[in-house]
Scaffold this active site. Sequence first.
Site, PDB file in Angstrom:
ATOM      1  N   HIS A  50       9.394  -2.345  -0.324  1.00  0.00           N
ATOM      2  CA  HIS A  50       9.380  -3.351  -1.384  1.00  0.00           C
ATOM      3  C   HIS A  50       9.096  -2.735  -2.755  1.00  0.00           C
ATOM      4  O   HIS A  50       9.643  -3.171  -3.768  1.00  0.00           O
ATOM      5  CB  HIS A  50       8.346  -4.431  -1.056  1.00  0.00           C
ATOM      6  CG  HIS A  50       8.798  -5.340   0.044  1.00  0.00           C
ATOM      7  ND1 HIS A  50       7.928  -6.121   0.774  1.00  0.00           N
ATOM      8  CD2 HIS A  50      10.035  -5.600   0.552  1.00  0.00           C
ATOM      9  CE1 HIS A  50       8.620  -6.819   1.669  1.00  0.00           C
ATOM     10  NE2 HIS A  50       9.882  -6.513   1.561  1.00  0.00           N
ATOM     11  N   GLU A  82      -0.312  13.243   6.290  1.00  0.00           N
ATOM     12  CA  GLU A  82       0.004  11.864   6.627  1.00  0.00           C
ATOM     13  C   GLU A  82      -0.502  11.468   8.018  1.00  0.00           C
ATOM     14  O   GLU A  82      -1.063  12.270   8.759  1.00  0.00           O
ATOM     15  CB  GLU A  82       1.522  11.622   6.522  1.00  0.00           C
ATOM     16  CG  GLU A  82       1.946  11.049   5.180  1.00  0.00           C
ATOM     17  CD  GLU A  82       1.432   9.631   4.934  1.00  0.00           C
ATOM     18  OE1 GLU A  82       0.671   9.094   5.766  1.00  0.00           O
ATOM     19  OE2 GLU A  82       1.787   9.066   3.892  1.00  0.00           O
ATOM     20  N   GLU A 119       2.708 -12.252  -0.727  1.00  0.00           N
ATOM     21  CA  GLU A 119       1.549 -11.860   0.061  1.00  0.00           C
ATOM     22  C   GLU A 119       0.304 -12.641  -0.337  1.00  0.00           C
ATOM     23  O   GLU A 119      -0.563 -12.920   0.494  1.00  0.00           O
ATOM     24  CB  GLU A 119       1.289 -10.356  -0.083  1.00  0.00           C
ATOM     25  CG  GLU A 119       2.181  -9.470   0.755  1.00  0.00           C
ATOM     26  CD  GLU A 119       3.486  -9.120   0.069  1.00  0.00           C
ATOM     27  OE1 GLU A 119       4.276  -8.379   0.667  1.00  0.00           O
ATOM     28  OE2 GLU A 119       3.713  -9.588  -1.063  1.00  0.00           O
ATOM     29  N   ILE A 138       0.861  -1.183   0.000  1.00  0.00           N
ATOM     30  CA  ILE A 138       0.000   0.000   0.000  1.00  0.00           C
ATOM     31  C   ILE A 138       0.897   1.233   0.000  1.00  0.00           C
ATOM     32  O   ILE A 138       1.818   1.325   0.816  1.00  0.00           O
ATOM     33  CB  ILE A 138      -0.924   0.039   1.230  1.00  0.00           C
ATOM     34  CG1 ILE A 138      -1.788  -1.228   1.309  1.00  0.00           C
ATOM     35  CG2 ILE A 138      -1.803   1.279   1.204  1.00  0.00           C
ATOM     36  CD1 ILE A 138      -2.606  -1.330   2.576  1.00  0.00           C
ATOM     37  N   SER A 139       0.653   2.147  -0.918  1.00  0.00           N
ATOM     38  CA  SER A 139       1.420   3.391  -0.971  1.00  0.00           C
ATOM     39  C   SER A 139       0.536   4.468  -1.594  1.00  0.00           C
ATOM     40  O   SER A 139      -0.102   4.238  -2.616  1.00  0.00           O
ATOM     41  CB  SER A 139       2.702   3.207  -1.801  1.00  0.00           C
ATOM     42  OG  SER A 139       3.418   4.422  -1.890  1.00  0.00           O
ATOM     43  N   ARG A 140       0.498   5.622  -0.981  1.00  0.00           N
ATOM     44  CA  ARG A 140      -0.354   6.696  -1.486  1.00  0.00           C
ATOM     45  C   ARG A 140       0.035   7.055  -2.911  1.00  0.00           C
ATOM     46  O   ARG A 140       1.190   6.894  -3.323  1.00  0.00           O
ATOM     47  CB  ARG A 140      -0.243   7.918  -0.585  1.00  0.00           C
ATOM     48  CG  ARG A 140       1.081   8.658  -0.746  1.00  0.00           C
ATOM     49  CD  ARG A 140       1.291   9.681   0.346  1.00  0.00           C
ATOM     50  NE  ARG A 140       2.372  10.609   0.011  1.00  0.00           N
ATOM     51  CZ  ARG A 140       3.172  11.174   0.898  1.00  0.00           C
ATOM     52  NH1 ARG A 140       3.042  10.904   2.179  1.00  0.00           N
ATOM     53  NH2 ARG A 140       4.106  12.031   0.511  1.00  0.00           N
TER      54      ARG A 140
END
Length: 504
Positions: free
Chosen positions: A195, A285, A236, A175-177
């Site tokens: 990752h 954030e 995952e 998960i990354s914005r």
Amino acid sequence: MASSGLATKPMTSFRAYIEALREDDDLVEIDDPIDPDLEAAAISRLVCETNDKAPLFNNVIGARDGLFRILGAPAALRRDPKTQWGRVAHHYGLPVSSTPSQIAEKMISAADLKPIEPIVVETGPILENAIEGDDIDLNILPLPHLHAGDGGKYIQSFGMNVMRMPDGKWTNWSISRAMVNSKRTLVSPVIQPQHIWQVHKAWKELGKDAPFAIAFGVPPVAIMVSGMPVPDGVSEAAYAGALANEPLRLVKCGTNDLYVPADSEILFEGTISATETALEGPFGEFHGYTFLESQHHFPVFKVNRITYRNQAILPICVPGRLTDETQIMIGVQSAAQVRKIVQQHGLPILDVSAPMVGHCIWLAMKVDTARVRAEKIKAANLAKDVGDLVFRLKPAFTCHRIILVGEDIDIFKDTDVLWAFATRCRPGLDEYLFEDISSCPLVPFMAEGTGNPTQGGKVVHDALFACEYTTGPNWETGDFEHAYPPSVKAKVLGNWGAMGFRPL
């Protein structure tokens, strides 16, 4: 209908999860027109700050052709103390009354189970509708604007990134914005040692753009595993399958060789440039700040295809001050992984938590003081052993403070941790600094401070009294539970309601 609290299998369907929220009376469906430009986010943020029901916005202004509805606070806390973690527990198929410790046990349990690889299917709801090539225009979608100070609109705040190493041996979910950059591009942080950075680097070294997919509204167990700091090289998808005790159903993307959950809500697929960057941010954030001058160049993500299911739902996270999904997922899941590792290394640690008040920057560790006394472990040696190990672990990348506490402290109660920290840790003498270790540049006091933003700034606080290392506790705790005999407590509790107090 209220939930029975009985355990179910981990959720493998986002729509089934929404139905579970509805059955739990933990969902507010809003059919009035809601503006995606700040209004939906403002409602979701207030929900997080008050632990209210998850909002489902069924009538988002600007939605067209089924793109899209919005679900806010998808994994935030509930108001009822007895089921406060129920939304997270649902992701793992646990009773809604599960404690953070029980949830942490479930999170890491798959590491000891046989991985269950996903199965590939020909089609699924995610392929019901498609937009391709130059027909894509992100600017006409009802893009969520999450904070007034954000540098753009963030379509990606609770989606699952899918990337694969060039040799095909490792597929990573994370998960990354991601902020909308132009008609067909996004820009997203790609930060060492995450990752996503590792995979992008491998493609970049070959001089090639990296294929990517971002799936929104994926199976709840999948999004949880995506936010979990599993070791390098671990799939995952297989980890999530082990948690669910069944294989996840994946379908192939249309423009690359990546695979995503077949019943996801929305899918973006394309390539991450090996050379082109753009400014990303600022962004509000999970530490609770929007630094208005904080912008950085990160790789550009070109979107080549969008697919979505009928009446798609976009889950959003609106990070900020306590609480929201980031503190819950990053903190709790990192703490669970750290606990497993420190115990594997033989350190005298009984349990690990990420206190909510620490905004993912703190870890609290319950020390096995009986073992410390038996083995005559010195305070300085324990702090050094803990810091040298933990601060170099990827699951603890965002952690800058470790608080060591005794067995009388419930490390899953912030008030307990703060009490121990405030009353048992002497400034200076009980603090051990680690300045030769790589740090997280997202932490506010690193990014906005005066020192090196990527090194040091880490500390172990020893919040154990000296007697806990030698003879054992020598105090009585001054609270209702410990300072009064059972007969007095029983009388007080028995007459509580009759005296006019609210039920405990």
